[in-house]
Design a protein around this motif. Structure first.
Motif, PDB file in Angstrom:
ATOM      1  N   ALA A  67       0.831  -1.207   0.000  1.00  0.00           N
ATOM      2  CA  ALA A  67       0.000   0.000   0.000  1.00  0.00           C
ATOM      3  C   ALA A  67       0.865   1.257   0.000  1.00  0.00           C
ATOM      4  CB  ALA A  67      -0.930  -0.008   1.207  1.00  0.00           C
ATOM      5  N   MET A  68       1.953   1.258   0.765  1.00  0.00           N
ATOM      6  CA  MET A  68       2.845   2.412   0.790  1.00  0.00           C
ATOM      7  C   MET A  68       3.502   2.639  -0.566  1.00  0.00           C
ATOM      8  SD  MET A  68       4.711   2.049   4.524  1.00  0.00           S
ATOM      9  CE  MET A  68       5.788   3.454   4.156  1.00  0.00           C
ATOM     10  N   VAL A  69       3.931   1.557  -1.201  1.00  0.00           N
ATOM     11  CA  VAL A  69       4.574   1.680  -2.515  1.00  0.00           C
ATOM     12  C   VAL A  69       3.582   2.233  -3.533  1.00  0.00           C
ATOM     13  CG1 VAL A  69       5.671   0.410  -4.393  1.00  0.00           C
ATOM     14  CG2 VAL A  69       6.230  -0.164  -2.026  1.00  0.00           C
ATOM     15  N   VAL A  70       2.362   1.690  -3.548  1.00  0.00           N
ATOM     16  CA  VAL A  70       1.322   2.173  -4.462  1.00  0.00           C
ATOM     17  C   VAL A  70       1.034   3.657  -4.206  1.00  0.00           C
ATOM     18  CG1 VAL A  70      -1.144   2.022  -4.980  1.00  0.00           C
ATOM     19  CG2 VAL A  70       0.239  -0.063  -4.869  1.00  0.00           C
ATOM     20  N   ALA A  71       0.879   4.020  -2.939  1.00  0.00           N
ATOM     21  CA  ALA A  71       0.558   5.410  -2.602  1.00  0.00           C
ATOM     22  C   ALA A  71       1.689   6.358  -2.993  1.00  0.00           C
ATOM     23  CB  ALA A  71       0.260   5.522  -1.107  1.00  0.00           C
ATOM     24  N   ALA A  72       2.935   5.955  -2.719  1.00  0.00           N
ATOM     25  CA  ALA A  72       4.071   6.800  -3.097  1.00  0.00           C
ATOM     26  C   ALA A  72       4.107   7.019  -4.601  1.00  0.00           C
ATOM     27  CB  ALA A  72       5.372   6.158  -2.618  1.00  0.00           C
ATOM     28  N   LYS A  73       3.812   5.975  -5.367  1.00  0.00           N
ATOM     29  CA  LYS A  73       3.779   6.108  -6.828  1.00  0.00           C
ATOM     30  C   LYS A  73       2.747   7.154  -7.257  1.00  0.00           C
ATOM     31  CE  LYS A  73       1.298   3.460  -9.286  1.00  0.00           C
ATOM     32  NZ  LYS A  73       0.657   2.292  -9.927  1.00  0.00           N
ATOM     33  N   GLU A  74       1.602   7.187  -6.545  1.00  0.00           N
ATOM     34  CA  GLU A  74       0.560   8.158  -6.895  1.00  0.00           C
ATOM     35  C   GLU A  74       1.063   9.585  -6.778  1.00  0.00           C
ATOM     36  OE1 GLU A  74      -2.831   7.622  -7.995  1.00  0.00           O
ATOM     37  OE2 GLU A  74      -1.718   5.791  -8.480  1.00  0.00           O
ATOM     38  N   GLY A  75       1.988   9.818  -5.838  1.00  0.00           N
ATOM     39  CA  GLY A  75       2.539  11.160  -5.694  1.00  0.00           C
ATOM     40  C   GLY A  75       3.258  11.640  -6.941  1.00  0.00           C
ATOM     41  N   PHE A  76       3.860  10.705  -7.682  1.00  0.00           N
ATOM     42  CA  PHE A  76       4.573  11.079  -8.904  1.00  0.00           C
ATOM     43  C   PHE A  76       3.607  11.339 -10.069  1.00  0.00           C
ATOM     44  CE2 PHE A  76       7.708   8.910  -6.350  1.00  0.00           C
ATOM     45  CZ  PHE A  76       8.844   9.687  -6.533  1.00  0.00           C
ATOM     46  N   LEU A  77       2.356  10.947  -9.910  1.00  0.00           N
ATOM     47  CA  LEU A  77       1.352  11.147 -10.954  1.00  0.00           C
ATOM     48  C   LEU A  77       0.514  12.399 -10.711  1.00  0.00           C
ATOM     49  CD1 LEU A  77       0.126   7.435 -11.273  1.00  0.00           C
ATOM     50  CD2 LEU A  77       1.853   8.619 -12.664  1.00  0.00           C
ATOM     51  N   MET A  78       0.712  13.038  -9.543  1.00  0.00           N
ATOM     52  CA  MET A  78      -0.064  14.235  -9.202  1.00  0.00           C
ATOM     53  C   MET A  78       0.600  15.487  -9.765  1.00  0.00           C
ATOM     54  SD  MET A  78      -0.904  13.438  -5.176  1.00  0.00           S
ATOM     55  CE  MET A  78      -1.419  15.153  -4.929  1.00  0.00           C
ATOM     56  N   GLU A  79      -0.156  16.283 -10.497  1.00  0.00           N
ATOM     57  CA  GLU A  79       0.392  17.522 -11.048  1.00  0.00           C
ATOM     58  C   GLU A  79       0.684  18.556  -9.971  1.00  0.00           C
ATOM     59  OE1 GLU A  79      -2.147  19.013 -14.084  1.00  0.00           O
ATOM     60  OE2 GLU A  79      -1.831  17.300 -15.439  1.00  0.00           O
ATOM     61  N   ASN A  80      -0.072  18.522  -8.877  1.00  0.00           N
ATOM     62  CA  ASN A  80       0.090  19.529  -7.822  1.00  0.00           C
ATOM     63  C   ASN A  80       0.781  18.965  -6.584  1.00  0.00           C
ATOM     64  OD1 ASN A  80      -2.010  17.841  -7.029  1.00  0.00           O
ATOM     65  ND2 ASN A  80      -3.124  19.489  -5.964  1.00  0.00           N
ATOM     66  N   ALA A  81       1.595  17.926  -6.757  1.00  0.00           N
ATOM     67  CA  ALA A  81       2.207  17.259  -5.601  1.00  0.00           C
ATOM     68  C   ALA A  81       3.061  18.205  -4.761  1.00  0.00           C
ATOM     69  CB  ALA A  81       3.040  16.064  -6.069  1.00  0.00           C
ATOM     70  N   LEU A  82       3.852  19.036  -5.397  1.00  0.00           N
ATOM     71  CA  LEU A  82       4.739  19.922  -4.635  1.00  0.00           C
ATOM     72  C   LEU A  82       3.956  21.019  -3.924  1.00  0.00           C
ATOM     73  CD1 LEU A  82       7.757  20.197  -7.101  1.00  0.00           C
ATOM     74  CD2 LEU A  82       7.458  18.666  -5.142  1.00  0.00           C
ATOM     75  N   GLN A  83       2.869  21.458  -4.548  1.00  0.00           N
ATOM     76  CA  GLN A  83       1.997  22.420  -3.869  1.00  0.00           C
ATOM     77  C   GLN A  83       1.369  21.791  -2.631  1.00  0.00           C
ATOM     78  OE1 GLN A  83      -1.162  24.076  -6.307  1.00  0.00           O
ATOM     79  NE2 GLN A  83      -2.425  24.489  -4.502  1.00  0.00           N
ATOM     80  N   ARG A  84       0.913  20.552  -2.766  1.00  0.00           N
ATOM     81  CA  ARG A  84       0.323  19.852  -1.625  1.00  0.00           C
ATOM     82  C   ARG A  84       1.371  19.607  -0.543  1.00  0.00           C
ATOM     83  NH1 ARG A  84      -3.818  20.020   0.415  1.00  0.00           N
ATOM     84  NH2 ARG A  84      -4.170  17.819   0.956  1.00  0.00           N
ATOM     85  N   ALA A  85       2.604  19.374  -0.938  1.00  0.00           N
ATOM     86  CA  ALA A  85       3.666  19.192   0.050  1.00  0.00           C
ATOM     87  C   ALA A  85       3.800  20.425   0.930  1.00  0.00           C
ATOM     88  CB  ALA A  85       4.988  18.881  -0.650  1.00  0.00           C
ATOM     89  N   ASP A  86       3.747  21.598   0.322  1.00  0.00           N
ATOM     90  CA  ASP A  86       3.817  22.844   1.098  1.00  0.00           C
ATOM     91  C   ASP A  86       2.608  22.986   2.021  1.00  0.00           C
ATOM     92  OD1 ASP A  86       6.196  23.542  -0.103  1.00  0.00           O
ATOM     93  OD2 ASP A  86       5.261  24.795  -1.645  1.00  0.00           O
ATOM     94  N   GLU A  87       1.427  22.637   1.514  1.00  0.00           N
ATOM     95  CA  GLU A  87       0.195  22.799   2.286  1.00  0.00           C
ATOM     96  C   GLU A  87       0.128  21.849   3.478  1.00  0.00           C
ATOM     97  OE1 GLU A  87      -2.494  24.087  -1.631  1.00  0.00           O
ATOM     98  OE2 GLU A  87      -2.708  22.096  -0.718  1.00  0.00           O
ATOM     99  N   LEU A  88       0.752  20.684   3.369  1.00  0.00           N
ATOM    100  CA  LEU A  88       0.652  19.669   4.419  1.00  0.00           C
ATOM    101  C   LEU A  88       1.855  19.670   5.358  1.00  0.00           C
ATOM    102  CD1 LEU A  88      -0.751  16.725   2.250  1.00  0.00           C
ATOM    103  CD2 LEU A  88      -2.015  18.126   3.896  1.00  0.00           C
TER     104      LEU A  88
END
Length: 499
Positions: A392-413
């Motif tokens: 589940a962790m591996v699958v979820a981490a992969k999803e982060g690379f598919l998100m266009e706004n991942a770095l923005q969400r990183a700042d928000e969280l």
């Protein structure tokens, strides 16, 4: 360049003279013949997350070759609830790379972990071990990188209290003997785990340390080194088996339960991870946390609610995940901050040489060690099926690379200080929380199941089984119902003592 394996604690590695990943059937046969091995055991995890064992007496070289090549049949319906009894035969095939000498067997015995195959000779699509394999393959295909992981295995040792050198209640962190009573037991377990192929980082006594009803309860931890996620899961499975078996031989009780009494430290299974490419740690760039690391972190945070369905599988899991303790509740991340869900620990990225400062005779070493930087998911505990949790962790981490706004969400969280401090009151209100029961975790997994079923990683029947099991606890309001009810809480703890 040939690797020097002379310091390997694994007897099989030392004798064969190869890293375990290079073992072949002929190597295993030669080791058995030349070291007086009389039995072979296959071990494999079932749906309940425990290792099962199949014993073989070696009665001829032909028979040995047969079991190493073709494995054996087992009743899948007794191992997995989703397999029907009328069509339940499975094959178990040994993985040579996992070979070790059984440290407990009186008859010399070689142990190997085994993989499940179906009637057609294909890997069992719904087995936990193969699910993790598929997750790692999908991550590799999507990112062209490797997912490495390691666990912090926390557990309590329980034995009669003789009253000598009492430890300070809840102050057991890194305590030495005689105030810590089970250091020798932990060290012995570490040696046995290493002999079985475990890559151990260190061990120590943990915070939890108290006496109750004439018994001493002492919390310990064994932490591993990062290896590829599939190997990391297998190491944790073997380690739990060794700790429990060694405790039984010594007359101790051991529990990995997430919570064992009110007001005392619970036990987690913190999972550290890093992303690797061509042998390089991709979590650091120019001495700071990389965008790659942030994308992986965000992928896990955005799927954190459903990850609890894999990592927190009994009602007492949610008595550990409560506010204002070191276990997380809010879905956020931060540096060196133990109140967050994903923590970035110290990583040796500074440019100061510490070694020569305390050892003046040593030549200064330039720069830090980026290879050691990991990040840590702090929510899971040992009620988890370790293969499913890591998958589940591996699958979820992969999803982060598919998100266009991942770095923005990183700042928000991101939070810079304790999430429960007054300065973070507004931030806390903006964050989602982890589920507080098995039932809510099941509902989160149902809502998010397409993420895990994508690319055929998690079999739908496996997801259905996890959801069904979690819902069967009917614990939606259990934390509130048992508030202030010490007797009821202890009865619940006893029920899931050996989760």
């Amino acid at each position: 360049m040939k690797t020097d394996l002379s310091l390997s604690p694994n007897q099989v590695v030392r004798y064969i003279g190869k890293p375990c990943e290079e073992f072949r059937k002929s190597d295993i046969v030669n080791f058995i013949k030349e070291n007086g091995i009389r039995m072979v055991n296959f071990m494999y995890p079932a749906d309940d997350g425990r290792l099962k064992t199949l014993n073989f007496v070696i009665n001829s070289e032909e028979y040995l070759d047969s079991i190493l090549t073709y494995g054996e049949r087992v009743d899948g319906s007794s191992l997995f609830p989703f397999i029907e009894a009328g069509n339940s035969d499975l094959y178990v095939i040994p993985r040579y790379s996992s070979a070790f000498v059984d440290p407990f067997a009186e008859i010399p015995t070689l142990v190997m972990l085994a993989s499940f195959f179906d009637k057609s000779g294909s890997p069992l699509d719904s087995s936990p071990q193969y699910t993790l394999h598929k997750a790692c393959e999908s991550f590799r295909k999507t990112t062209e990188m490797e997912f490495y992981a390691m666990g912090e295995l926390e557990y309590y040792v329980i034995a009669p209290d003789n009253g000598m050198f009492p430890a300070t209640d809840q102050k057991g962190y890194h305590e030495s003997s005689p105030y810590a009573k089970f250091n020798d037991f932990r060290v012995e377990c570490m040696e046995l785990i290493a002999q079985a192929g475990g890559d151990i980082k260190y061990g120590h006594s943990e915070v939890g340390n108290f006496s109750l009803d004439g018994r001493i309860f002492e919390q310990n931890e064994i932490e591993f080194l990062p290896v590829d996620a599939e190997k990391a899961a297998s190491q944790l499975m073997i380690a739990k088996w060794i700790i429990r078996t060694n405790a039984m031989r010594r007359g101790y009780d051991v529990t990995f339960a997430p919570k064992i009494t009110v007001g005392k430290a619970g036990s987690g299974l913190h999972i550290h991870f890093k992303v690797m490419k061509d042998g390089k740690n991709m979590m650091i760039e120019n001495g700071i946390l990389s965008d790659i690391a942030k994308k992986a972190i965000v992928g896990i945070l955005e799927n954190a609610e459903s990850i609890t369905a894999m990592g927190n599988r009994v009602p007492t899991s949610y008595f550990r995940l409560v506010p204002h303790q070191e276990a997380p509740t809010s879905i956020c991340w931060g540096d060196r901050n133990r109140s967050v869900l994903v923590r970035v620990p110290l990583g040796w990225t500074g440019d100061k040489d510490m070694c020569s400062q305390v050892n003046p005779l040593e030549e200064p070493v330039a720069g830090g060690s980026d290879q050691r930087q990991t990040v840590e998911l702090r929510s899971a505990d040992c009620s988890a099926n370790i293969y499913q949790l890591l998958a589940a962790m591996v699958v979820a981490a992969k999803e982060g690379f598919l998100m266009e706004n991942a770095l923005q969400r990183a700042d928000e969280l991101y939070v810079s200080v304790n999430i429960h401090s007054e300065d973070n009151a507004a931030k806390l209100q903006s964050l989602k929380n982890l589920p507080d029961s098995c039932v809510l975790s099941a509902e989160a997994l149902e809502k998010n199941r397409e993420v895990y079923e994508k690319d055929g990683v998690f079999n739908p029947a496996m997801i259905d089984g996890i959801i069904s099991t979690l819902l069967s606890f009917h614990d939606r309001t259990l934390r509130k119902d048992l508030e202030g009810n010490r007797k009821g809480m202890l009865e619940l703890v006893e029920k899931y003592w050996n989760c």
